[in-house]
Scaffold this active site. Structure first.
Site, PDB file in Angstrom:
ATOM      1  CD  GLU A  54      -8.720  -9.061  -3.588  1.00 21.07           C
ATOM      2  OE1 GLU A  54      -9.556  -8.782  -2.710  1.00 21.07           O
ATOM      3  OE2 GLU A  54      -7.561  -9.464  -3.314  1.00 21.07           O
TER       4      GLU A  54
ATOM      5  CG  HIS B 105      -5.122  -6.336  -0.315  1.00 18.79           C
ATOM      6  ND1 HIS B 105      -6.340  -6.418   0.304  1.00 18.79           N
ATOM      7  CD2 HIS B 105      -5.184  -7.172  -1.383  1.00 18.79           C
ATOM      8  CE1 HIS B 105      -7.110  -7.271  -0.373  1.00 18.79           C
ATOM      9  NE2 HIS B 105      -6.421  -7.736  -1.405  1.00 18.79           N
TER      10      HIS B 105
ATOM     11  CE  LYS C 108      -3.795  -2.417   2.373  1.00 15.84           C
ATOM     12  NZ  LYS C 108      -4.785  -2.367   3.478  1.00 15.84           N
TER      13      LYS C 108
ATOM     14  CE1 TYR D 193      -9.266  -3.103   0.450  1.00 13.99           C
ATOM     15  CE2 TYR D 193      -8.319  -1.093  -0.456  1.00 13.99           C
ATOM     16  CZ  TYR D 193      -8.178  -2.283   0.247  1.00 13.99           C
ATOM     17  OH  TYR D 193      -6.949  -2.650   0.745  1.00 13.99           O
TER      18      TYR D 193
ATOM     19  CG  ASN E 193      -3.482  -2.573   6.952  1.00  8.75           C
ATOM     20  OD1 ASN E 193      -3.375  -2.205   5.789  1.00  8.75           O
ATOM     21  ND2 ASN E 193      -4.497  -3.303   7.372  1.00  8.75           N
TER      22      ASN E 193
HETATM   23  P1  ATP Z   1      -6.800  -6.447   3.275  1.00 16.03           P
HETATM   24  O1  ATP Z   1      -8.157  -6.718   2.681  1.00 16.03           O
HETATM   25  O2  ATP Z   1      -6.253  -5.065   2.961  1.00 16.03           O
HETATM   26  O3  ATP Z   1      -5.816  -7.525   3.005  1.00 16.03           O
HETATM   27  P2  ATP Z   1      -7.836  -7.344   5.755  1.00 16.03           P
HETATM   28  O4  ATP Z   1      -8.492  -8.440   4.983  1.00 16.03           O
HETATM   29  O5  ATP Z   1      -6.976  -7.683   6.917  1.00 16.03           O
HETATM   30  O6  ATP Z   1      -6.932  -6.447   4.842  1.00 16.03           O
HETATM   31  P3  ATP Z   1     -10.383  -6.003   5.653  1.00 16.03           P
HETATM   32  O7  ATP Z   1     -11.335  -6.217   6.753  1.00 16.03           O
HETATM   33  O8  ATP Z   1     -10.605  -6.680   4.339  1.00 16.03           O
HETATM   34  O9  ATP Z   1      -8.903  -6.300   6.205  1.00 16.03           O
HETATM   35  O10 ATP Z   1     -10.280  -4.432   5.403  1.00 16.03           O
HETATM   36  C1  ATP Z   1      -9.656  -3.937   4.227  1.00 16.03           C
HETATM   37  C2  ATP Z   1      -8.778  -2.789   4.606  1.00 16.03           C
HETATM   38  O11 ATP Z   1      -9.580  -1.736   5.104  1.00 16.03           O
HETATM   39  C3  ATP Z   1      -7.774  -3.066   5.743  1.00 16.03           C
HETATM   40  O12 ATP Z   1      -6.594  -3.683   5.316  1.00 16.03           O
HETATM   41  C4  ATP Z   1      -7.528  -1.668   6.250  1.00 16.03           C
HETATM   42  O13 ATP Z   1      -6.619  -0.956   5.398  1.00 16.03           O
HETATM   43  C5  ATP Z   1      -8.897  -1.042   6.136  1.00 16.03           C
HETATM   44  N1  ATP Z   1      -9.676  -1.193   7.384  1.00 16.03           N
HETATM   45  C6  ATP Z   1     -10.228  -2.328   7.867  1.00 16.03           C
HETATM   46  N2  ATP Z   1     -10.881  -2.110   9.022  1.00 16.03           N
HETATM   47  C7  ATP Z   1     -10.742  -0.790   9.276  1.00 16.03           C
HETATM   48  C8  ATP Z   1     -11.160   0.082  10.325  1.00 16.03           C
HETATM   49  N3  ATP Z   1     -11.895  -0.368  11.338  1.00 16.03           N
HETATM   50  N4  ATP Z   1     -10.801   1.380  10.262  1.00 16.03           N
HETATM   51  C9  ATP Z   1     -10.079   1.868   9.225  1.00 16.03           C
HETATM   52  N5  ATP Z   1      -9.642   1.113   8.203  1.00 16.03           N
HETATM   53  C10 ATP Z   1      -9.957  -0.201   8.218  1.00 16.03           C
HETATM   54 MG    MG Z   2      -9.658  -8.099   3.223  1.00 15.37          MG
END
Ligand code: ATP
Ligand code: MG
Length: 144
Positions: A133, A122, A16, A56, A119
């Protein structure tokens, strides 16, 4: 001189904008390669807000959607197709929990992430999402 037939699952990985700006592209890729995971496609690009929203789309009703898509379109990212046995789950283990405060030590997110949104990486979460994706970013001809 046929091309090698390789086995294994595929997943989409993204470094990211925070990972790119923190200078950990090489370190992230090293952690995958060290585990025997192969990089079979890779490119850098800067998503528009619309493209980030498209990627997303499953999160469009979430309160963090506007902020997340601003962040994801704030700078260049590196997108990769990773290949290997059980790579979807293994990649997520290497990444660590979404919230870096909850991520196991030694994971990418525990070591480098600033917060639950920014974070670093992804990773696709299932075979169906991985296929969608990968398609979002790569044509068949781009993947080795
Ligand atoms: P990713 O899909 O990016 O691999 P993930 O599967 O661990 O991560 P998801 O729940 O799919 O997490 O959320 C997608 C992304 O949205 C997260 O990686 C993070 O960048 C963001 N995100 C998730 N939860 C929150 C939150 N509570 N507040 C802010 N941003 C969030
Ligand atoms: Mg995810």
């Amino acid at each position: 001189m046929g091309r090698e037939q390789r086995s294994g699952e595929r997943t989409l990985s993204i470094i990211k904008p925070d990972g790119v700006s923190k200078g950990v592209i090489g370190e992230v890729i090293r952690r995958f390669e060290k585990e025997g995971i192969r990089v079979v496609a890779l490119k850098m690009l800067h998503l528009t807000k619309r493209q980030a929203e498209g990627f997303y789309v499953v999160h469009r009703e979430r309160p963090f959607f506007p902020s997340l898509t601003d962040f994801m379109s704030s700078g260049p990212i590196v997108v990769m197709v990773l290949e290997g046995d059980d790579v979807i789950a293994r990649n997520r283990t290497i990444m660590g929990a979404t919230d870096p405060k909850k991520a196991d030590s030694g994971t990418i997110r525990a070591d480098f992430a600033g917060n639950i949104e920014q974070n670093i990486v992804h990773g696709s979460d299932a075979p169906e999402t991985a296929a969608m994706e990968i398609d979002y970013f790569f044509s068949k001809l781009d993947i080795m």
